[in-house]
Design an enzyme around this catalytic site. Structure first.
Site, PDB file in Angstrom:
ATOM      1  N   GLU A 185     -27.633  43.516  83.285  1.00 56.39           N
ATOM      2  CA  GLU A 185     -27.904  44.140  84.587  1.00 56.39           C
ATOM      3  C   GLU A 185     -26.849  43.714  85.600  1.00 56.39           C
ATOM      4  O   GLU A 185     -26.437  44.513  86.446  1.00 56.39           O
ATOM      5  CB  GLU A 185     -29.304  43.761  85.081  1.00 56.39           C
ATOM      6  CG  GLU A 185     -30.458  44.343  84.274  1.00 56.39           C
ATOM      7  CD  GLU A 185     -30.586  45.847  84.353  1.00 56.39           C
ATOM      8  OE1 GLU A 185     -29.913  46.473  85.205  1.00 56.39           O
ATOM      9  OE2 GLU A 185     -31.354  46.410  83.556  1.00 56.39           O
ATOM     10  N   TRP A 196     -25.285  52.863  83.502  1.00 56.13           N
ATOM     11  CA  TRP A 196     -25.929  52.154  82.399  1.00 56.13           C
ATOM     12  C   TRP A 196     -25.371  52.627  81.062  1.00 56.13           C
ATOM     13  O   TRP A 196     -25.330  51.871  80.102  1.00 56.13           O
ATOM     14  CB  TRP A 196     -27.445  52.347  82.464  1.00 56.13           C
ATOM     15  CG  TRP A 196     -28.186  51.480  81.506  1.00 56.13           C
ATOM     16  CD1 TRP A 196     -28.968  51.885  80.483  1.00 56.13           C
ATOM     17  CD2 TRP A 196     -28.196  50.038  81.456  1.00 56.13           C
ATOM     18  NE1 TRP A 196     -29.474  50.799  79.796  1.00 56.13           N
ATOM     19  CE2 TRP A 196     -29.015  49.657  80.378  1.00 56.13           C
ATOM     20  CE3 TRP A 196     -27.586  49.054  82.236  1.00 56.13           C
ATOM     21  CZ2 TRP A 196     -29.246  48.326  80.043  1.00 56.13           C
ATOM     22  CZ3 TRP A 196     -27.819  47.724  81.896  1.00 56.13           C
ATOM     23  CH2 TRP A 196     -28.640  47.367  80.817  1.00 56.13           C
ATOM     24  N   TYR A 225     -32.609  54.295  74.020  1.00 54.21           N
ATOM     25  CA  TYR A 225     -32.897  53.122  74.853  1.00 54.21           C
ATOM     26  C   TYR A 225     -34.164  53.361  75.674  1.00 54.21           C
ATOM     27  O   TYR A 225     -35.053  52.492  75.741  1.00 54.21           O
ATOM     28  CB  TYR A 225     -31.704  52.839  75.770  1.00 54.21           C
ATOM     29  CG  TYR A 225     -31.962  51.764  76.803  1.00 54.21           C
ATOM     30  CD1 TYR A 225     -32.116  50.435  76.429  1.00 54.21           C
ATOM     31  CD2 TYR A 225     -32.050  52.090  78.151  1.00 54.21           C
ATOM     32  CE1 TYR A 225     -32.360  49.449  77.380  1.00 54.21           C
ATOM     33  CE2 TYR A 225     -32.287  51.114  79.105  1.00 54.21           C
ATOM     34  CZ  TYR A 225     -32.447  49.800  78.715  1.00 54.21           C
ATOM     35  OH  TYR A 225     -32.696  48.831  79.666  1.00 54.21           O
TER      36      TYR A 225
END
Length: 201
Positions: A48, A56, A26
């Site tokens: 988000e 995350w 990522y």
């Protein structure tokens, strides 16, 4: 600063948080690179929001499940979600089953349609808040621009779009290049941003 990066098996220095998968891929291929299209940007806003208070890594491991559950984050489709969809999503163990965040994503799709009608695209609106120039990587979790963006979105009825969440969005989508100076990906992000938005650099 060297302490802002970590060198892993391939011998390349990356931001500290990108030491293992799925974060490494990522980091190398998405984080900080500009994205095109309202669907992709809406997905990032939703993710988000779901990430708020969580890692995350949790989002990345569930990302494909989120896409399946939320119709690929197609704004028009999500905007039509009803109570039955909320019930379905709350029963989906593949995503984060948080009623407030689920309902916020549906609400935000409806608000996104209004915003697109006004500004032509989400991209033109959100990038209107992108700061020009650079800042010290890793030096902040909000910015004057993310505060202003958050305030305007909330005024428009958006939810789960606080200043910290909006700064994370700016980092993730290239509005801010927050890769460490010694990170091997920083120059790639700069080049991509220069090509897409030369007026910002």
């Amino acid at each position: 600063m060297p302490d802002d990066t970590i060198t892993i098996a391939d011998g390349r220095a990356r931001c500290l948080w990108a030491a293992r998968e799925p974060e490494t891929t990522y980091h190398d291929t998405e984080w900080g690179f500009p994205i095109a299209g309202d669907t992709a940007l809406f997905e990032r806003v939703c993710l988000e929001g779901f990430q708020s208070g969580l890692s995350w890594r949790t989002i990345l491991t569930k990302r494909e499940n989120f896409r399946a559950a939320f119709a690929g984050f197609d704004i028009e489709q999500v905007a039509r979600f009803a109570d039955a969809d909320v019930t379905r999503l709350l029963a989906d163990a593949g995503i984060i089953r948080h009623r407030g965040k689920i309902e916020a994503s549906i609400n935000n799709a409806r608000r996104a349609i209004e915003l697109i009608d006004e500004h032509g695209s989400l991209e033109s609106y959100f990038w209107g808040y992108a700061p020009a120039g650079e800042h010290e990587p890793g030096s902040m979790t909000t910015s004057p621009e993310s505060v202003a963006l958050s305030k305007d979105l909330k005024k428009r009825g958006w939810r789960f779009v606080g200043p910290t969440t909006m700064f994370a969005l700016m980092q993730a989508t290239g509005m801010v290049n927050d890769h460490a100076y010694d990170c091997v990906i920083r120059a790639d992000v700069d080049a991509a941003l220069r090509a897409a938005y030369p007026q910002r650099l």
